[in-house]
Design an enzyme around this catalytic site. Structure first.
Site, PDB file in Angstrom:
ATOM      1  N   GLN A 141      56.569  70.433  30.092  1.00  0.00           N
ATOM      2  CA  GLN A 141      56.413  69.339  29.126  1.00  0.00           C
ATOM      3  C   GLN A 141      57.774  68.811  28.665  1.00  0.00           C
ATOM      4  OE1 GLN A 141      54.013  67.409  28.180  1.00  0.00           O
ATOM      5  NE2 GLN A 141      52.546  68.417  29.521  1.00  0.00           N
ATOM      6  N   SER A 142      58.732  68.723  29.570  1.00  0.00           N
ATOM      7  CA  SER A 142      60.071  68.250  29.211  1.00  0.00           C
ATOM      8  C   SER A 142      60.096  66.733  28.972  1.00  0.00           C
ATOM      9  CB  SER A 142      61.040  68.600  30.344  1.00  0.00           C
ATOM     10  OG  SER A 142      62.225  67.849  30.227  1.00  0.00           O
TER      11      SER A 142
END
Ligand code: PLP
Length: 339
Positions: free
Chosen positions: A75-76
């Site tokens: 989830q960068s």
């Protein structure tokens, strides 16, 4: 300063707005809070990485890159924005993402990575990312491609230089409006580029405000060291005769909660307060914790009544959707008492 000489690929809507937050200020008590809206930088749902990527993609293009590679958690925000920036610049994008789930749900940032056409490589653990990134870069070179590797968070001196510029932009907005802010709060991490650039910019200006990094992961010491080193390297890149020592870097680690990426009840409360007073969207990984840090300092009486505080909103909204379960427990359990 050599900032203007750095290659830059325009991606951001600048300057970002500096908004008063009167309802939030009222809820907190005798402080004035302003929000520097770097969530509105404009690229792919916004965030702090857009500013950094202007210089990183500028550098990649100047070096004749054909493909950019970077790494981060599944989830960068950084990876999502890199994928979008690469698409704009006509470059291929390879992402090495870590996730303990073999098939992480296609939502939030990960969904957007695929949407922007990035080639995603999954590894289980964070330490495994680097070797895969290097192997992919090597394979690309052998195929006569020109890879440009962007480290975690885009936190190189080139990336951090963007936040020196942001510090100048903020200082100018404050001066234009005759506002004296005492502190600027932001989410900080062991990547550290945003904090390093802001701290360097503030020092260059004679420290018109204190920069308060609110840690989003454990190890305040490591964050302080990383930010100090990166600020010095950025000063060297920009030809600045400014020295930063660790004692000047403020890291408040009381809002980390259970760990990186996991919100505490204070994080969730801060997200609700910001949403229900100012209509702001904060996230559970970065900005929710940064706001919890600001709220905590005010409530503990560490901020003098009458102070003016700036909250740097660094974006991150896609992670809110990826962590809907955390919020659901609060939102569906009746009145929250957030105000
Ligand atoms: C929303 C958000 N805020 C803050 C940060 C921290 O920025 P930096 O990597 O410069 O420490 C990040 C990093 O990914 C982020 O995504």
């Amino acid at each position: 300063m050599r900032l203007a000489a750095l290659p830059r690929f325009p991606l951001a809507q600048l300057p970002t707005p500096l908004e008063e937050a009167p309802s939030l200020s009222r809820v907190l008590g005798d402080v004035r809070v302003l929000v520097k809206r770097d969530d509105l930088t404009g690229l792919a749902l916004g965030g702090n990485k857009t500013r950094k990527l202007e210089y990183l993609i500028g550098d990649a293009r100047a070096r004749g890159a054909t493909v950019v590679l970077t790494e981060g958690p599944a989830q960068s925000n950084h990876c999502r924005q890199t994928a979008a920036a690469a698409a704009r610049a006509g470059l291929r994008c390879l992402l090495v993402l870590n996730s303990l789930e073999p098939d992480p749900p296609l939502q939030g940032n990960l969904l957007l990575d695929y949407l922007f056409g990035a080639e995603v490589h999954l590894v289980a653990e964070r330490p495994a990312r680097r070797a895969v990134l290097e192997r992919l870069a090597h394979e690309l070179e052998q195929r006569h491609e020109r890879p440009y590797v962007i480290p975690t968070g885009g936190s190189t001196p080139v990336g951090a230089a963007a936040y020196v510029r942001a510090a100048l932009e903020l200082a100018e907005q404050l001066v234009e409006r005759g506002i004296q802010a005492s502190r600027v709060y932001l989410a900080t991490s062991t990547s550290g580029g945003t904090h390093a650039g802001l701290a360097l910019g503030a020092k260059l200006l004679g420290s018109p405000f204190h920069v308060v990094g609110v840690a989003v992961e454990d190890d305040a010491l490591a964050i302080r060291e990383r930010v100090t080193t990166l600020a010095s390297e950025t000063a060297a890149l920009l030809g600045l005769d400014v020295r930063i020592v660790p004692e000047e870097i403020v890291v408040d680690d009381r809002s980390v909660g259970p760990g990186y990426g996991v919100p505490s009840s204070e994080t969730l409360e801060a997200i609700l307060v910001a949403a229900r007073t100012e209509g702001l969207v904060l996230d559970p990984v970065y900005t929710g914790k940064a706001m919890a840090g600001l709220v905590g300092q005010v409530r503990r009486g560490e901020v003098t009544p009458g102070e003016t505080l700036v909250f740097l909103h660094t974006g991150g909204s896609p992670a809110l959707f990826a962590q809907a379960d955390h919020l659901a427990t609060v939102l569906l359990s009746g009145p929250t008492g957030a105000q």
